[in-house]
Design an enzyme around this catalytic site. Structure first.
Site, PDB file in Angstrom:
ATOM      1  N   ARG A 545     -13.009  21.457  -2.390  1.00  0.00           N
ATOM      2  CA  ARG A 545     -13.689  22.363  -1.476  1.00  0.00           C
ATOM      3  C   ARG A 545     -12.837  22.569  -0.215  1.00  0.00           C
ATOM      4  O   ARG A 545     -12.184  21.637   0.247  1.00  0.00           O
ATOM      5  CB  ARG A 545     -15.051  21.743  -1.118  1.00  0.00           C
ATOM      6  CG  ARG A 545     -15.977  22.606  -0.312  1.00  0.00           C
ATOM      7  CD  ARG A 545     -17.396  22.047  -0.395  1.00  0.00           C
ATOM      8  NE  ARG A 545     -17.438  20.608  -0.176  1.00  0.00           N
ATOM      9  CZ  ARG A 545     -17.608  20.025   0.998  1.00  0.00           C
ATOM     10  NH1 ARG A 545     -17.730  20.766   2.087  1.00  0.00           N
ATOM     11  NH2 ARG A 545     -17.663  18.719   1.112  1.00  0.00           N
ATOM     12  N   LYS A 550     -10.743  18.098   5.116  1.00  0.00           N
ATOM     13  CA  LYS A 550      -9.911  17.832   3.933  1.00  0.00           C
ATOM     14  C   LYS A 550      -8.455  18.236   4.174  1.00  0.00           C
ATOM     15  O   LYS A 550      -7.584  17.886   3.405  1.00  0.00           O
ATOM     16  CB  LYS A 550     -10.491  18.546   2.708  1.00  0.00           C
ATOM     17  CG  LYS A 550     -11.863  17.976   2.291  1.00  0.00           C
ATOM     18  CD  LYS A 550     -12.458  18.713   1.108  1.00  0.00           C
ATOM     19  CE  LYS A 550     -13.866  18.237   0.786  1.00  0.00           C
ATOM     20  NZ  LYS A 550     -13.918  16.915   0.153  1.00  0.00           N
TER      21      LYS A 550
END
Length: 808
Positions: A545, A550
């Protein structure tokens, strides 16, 4: 046992009976449905016998409630678990058909988004394969998250109508529909015996119709159930509305509002109506599920409901199903006649809660007014839970009185769902050792002080049957030839591969398989993007995602850095590198969408620069889903797990790529830490701040992104390039990213970890050039990956939380 001849006969019979076609006339779609029908018949017999066996044994069962089940395509998985995959594929090849083309006729089920849903799917596979009585419960969304298209570098969301064609794995059970009520008024009357009678008037009624999908255990005749609920208008309501012409449009509007409940996965919640719809979805799921659990329990009729918790465990997957707590209380008190204390004891011994995040914005909260209006009885029960909980602290734990606002289930005019889940459950688990420790020491510290025995860790896992045996058959074959097939049932036996870590012929086989998989992926990249990549370059992969924590941004900054280095020094001796991204950004997440756009504009510059050639390529594969992951992961050589330390609860992509022989480059975050502990520092590439250091900087506020910008020429050049339109044009600049990094002080420490990240990639470069060392590292990662099978995770849940016995 089938042969290709008997399987061919079955196919011929199905095509003739169902479609009036012979094999020569059949399309790939026809063959897909015929094979699905054959497989479903194999499954149904075991499905029925499994249910009968569970009823006869009357052992404890578990229900796993989740808003997501990212099951992907089931054809190959079901064939594999039924022992039919090889024979089916061989039969198709004998018929001159490509098995891959036939299996790809199935749409990816739009029942999930990311790691949360994929974990739930892996868990169901392991529960059935290990012969535990455990079932999934979710919503049958007609539309998945969205179908992603990239137009001029921008993400565009299209509807993901995955159910536009018949889904052969589901069975509709309309006779088992249940009623769910929203809104209305609550009336309470005292009975003669002093108990309360609760009636719910003027409520909107919705029918929850179950669609059952089989969950097939591996080679063991066990078939559990994933029950998916569809929201439908009650037939009698439709008839009443249809009778009156004046009510026709009201009927259409009412029907639409009901169908929306199971319409879309994660509807846009940027406005009141969207938020309310999400709350409706969550209550719809838990009410249908818990009503169903109680109905089945009573149907078996072998125990009193007072002993519900002795026969049933309910696991809520993240905060979304937290309303299971008040809903079970409601049914036990209002329908079954239990007192508050009796109902509370049963509830708090039945429900267990898994937390999946340390991000405060992901811990759901609902406005009190919305909850009270939409779910009046549920709000009354939550309010009572909160009153009793806070009074308990006030009188029993006076030293914690000041913390009541931090732990109250209702605070600041919000209902805090994670707090409700903790208070109403008997177990609270994190999903990696670090994550659980952060919950205990920081994010949920007051609750840990109140309930230290509730908290435990269950590190996530993946099903090795799908993510190795199914998606990488050539590697599986090499493994089985070396150590036998016991690893399929006992994945820890993969560690037997360490005996071959210096075996040159074995290392060469591992290398050949990886090269074969890279060639397949290169062909897919060419088909989808038109870009030719160097099959002998390093395949550097980040698929997950799109979220700032991230840090896809750090990855693309590295690409820009390499591009700058190569432009400044055309003779630079650099191993060719192919950077592969795939990710969806939430529709309303502006910064994530900007990062996708940046990746595409960098790719456009790099991939079209003839002076760079095939030394550097940047690929973004659109519409990331399970089926795409199944193609990328076997070919990955470097697994980018580069989240800001302390932000990623666990990660499972790291486990999948490790299991397929990729090396991890990552921070000490989530399950990366446990991979590091297993494989040793020589078989993983770790960089950057750890979670304590990140926390320390956050507490002191002493980090200064501007200082790095002004002292690191590499960083300054990259940021100036994206701000000045070098990767875009006068119209396409990335000022939002530039200002977010510098004027919001780089909240995810991209610049802070940049230097360490670049240095680590230089180490990776040196290691890759020594292919024998690289292959030894690859074997070590495969060998130790058995620890991350979801079989291990499920054994731990079953023993420590669910108290399940294997029913053989």
């Amino acid at each position: 046992m089938h042969t290709t001849e008997t399987f061919k006969d079955l196919l011929t019979d199905k095509l003739t009976r169902n479609l009036g076609k012979n094999i020569e006339e059949a399309t790939d779609k026809d063959l897909y449905y015929a094979i699905a029908s054959i497989t479903q018949e194999e499954i149904n017999e075991n499905w029925l016998s499994t249910r009968r066996r569970y009823d006869e044994k009357n052992e404890r069962q578990m229900y796993y409630i989740s808003m997501e089940f990212l099951i992907g395509r089931l054809m190959e998985s079901n064939l594999l678990n039924c022992g039919l995959l090889d024979i089916c594929s061989e039969t198709l090849r004998e018929l001159g058909r490509d098995p891959e083309n036939v299996y790809q006729q199935e749409a990816d089920a739009g029942l999930g988004n990311g790691g949360l849903g994929r974990l739930a799917a892996c868990f169901l596979d392991s529960i059935a394969s290990l012969q535990f009585a455990g079932h999934g419960s979710g919503i049958r969304y007609r539309y998945g998250l969205f179908e992603q298209r990239i137009i001029h570098g921008n993400q565009v969301e299209l509807p993901d109508y995955w159910l536009k064609e018949e889904y052969p794995w589901e069975t509709r059970n309309a006779e088992e529909a249940l009623s769910i009520h929203f809104g209305g008024e609550i009336h309470m009357h005292k009975r003669v015996d002093g108990s309360l009678e609760v009636t719910h008037k003027e409520a909107d009624e919705v029918h929850a119709v179950p669609y059952d999908v089989p969950v097939v255990g591996y080679n063991n005749q066990v078939v559990n159930t994933l029950r998916l609920w569809s929201a439908e208008l009650p037939a009698e309501t439709a008839e009443i509305l249809a009778e009156s012409e004046s009510k026709y449009y009201h009927h259409l509007d009412h029907m639409h509002s009901i169908e929306q409940i199971s319409g879309f996965l994660y509807p846009d919640d940027s406005n009141y109506e969207g938020k309310e719809l999400r709350l409706k979805q969550q209550y719809f799921l838990v009410s249908a599920t818990i009503q169903n659990i109680i109905r089945d329990f009573k149907r078996r009729g072998k125990s009193s409901l007072k002993k519900l918790h002795e026969k049933i465990a309910i696991q809520i997957n993240d905060t979304h199903p937290s309303l299971a707590v008040p809903e079970l209380m409601r049914l036990l008190m209002d329908t079954e006649g239990f007192s508050w204390d009796e109902a509370w004891e049963i509830t708090t011994k039945t429900i267990a809660y898994t937390n999946h995040t340390t991000l405060s914005e992901a811990l759901e909260k609902w406005p009190v007014g919305m909850m009270e209006s939409l779910l009046p009885r549920i709000f009354m029960i939550i309010n009572e839970i909160n009153e009793r909980f806070c009074l308990g602290i006030y009188y029993d734990r006076p030293e914690m009185r000041d913390l009541i606002p931090e732990v109250a289930v209702i605070a600041d005019d919000q209902v805090h769902m994670a707090r409700l889940a903790i208070v109403g459950s008997f177990s609270v688990n994190g999903v990696a050792k670090l994550h659980t420790e952060i919950l205990k020491k920081r994010e949920m510290k007051p609750f840990y002080e109140l309930y230290p025995k509730k908290f435990n860790n269950k590190t996530n896992g993946i099903t090795h049957r799908r993510w190795l045996l199914q998606v990488n058959p050539k590697l599986s074959e090499v493994i089985t030839d070396a150590i036998g097939s016991q690893w399929i049932a006992q994945p820890l036996k993969l560690n037997g591969l360490m005996r071959y870590s210096n075996d040159a012929p074995f290392l060469e086989k591992i290398s050949d398989v990886k090269q074969h998989n890279k060639k397949i992926l290169a062909q897919l990249i060419k088909e989808r993007t038109g870009i030719t990549v160097n099959e002998y370059s390093i395949f550097d992969v980040q698929i997950k995602r799109l979220h700032e924590y991230k840090r896809q941004l750090l990855n693309i900054f590295h690409v820009i850095y390499l591009y700058n280095e190569m432009k400044e020094n055309p003779k630079l001796d650099l191993t060719p590198r192919t950077f592969i991204f795939a990710a969806k950004a939430a529709p309303g997440y502006h910064m994530a969408k900007e990062i996708i756009k940046l990746i595409h504009h960098v790719a456009s510059v790099v991939n079209n620069d003839r002076t760079i050639g095939d030394k550097l390529k940047v690929i973004f594969l659109e519409n990331y889903n399970v089926s795409l992951a199944e193609k990328i992961i076997p070919a990955a050589e470097l697994s980018e797990q580069i989240s800001t330390a302390g932000k990623e609860a666990s990660g499972t992509g790291n486990m999948k790529m490790m299991m397929n022989g990729a090396m991890t480059v990552g921070t000490m975050d989530g399950a990366n830490i446990e991979i590091f502990d297993l494989v040793g520092k020589e078989n993983i590439f770790i960089f950057g701040l750890n979670s304590d250091q990140v926390h320390h900087h956050n507490e002191l506020g002493d980090y200064n992104a501007n200082a790095i910008y002004h002292t690191d020429d590499r960083v300054k050049k990259i940021l100036d390039q994206i701000n000045g339109g070098e990767f875009g044009s006068q119209e396409i600049e990335f000022k939002d990213i530039f200002y977010h990094i510098l004027y919001h002080n780089d909240p995810y420490y991209v610049l802070k970890d940049f230097d360490s990240y670049i240095d680590t990639h230089e180490v990776i470069e040196r290691n890759y050039r020594d292919q024998k060392t690289w292959q030894k590292m690859s074997v070590a990662n495969i060998a130790y990956s058995g620890k991350f099978s979801s079989d291990r995770t499920i054994h731990e849940y079953a023993a420590d939380i669910w108290k399940l016995k294997q029913i053989r």
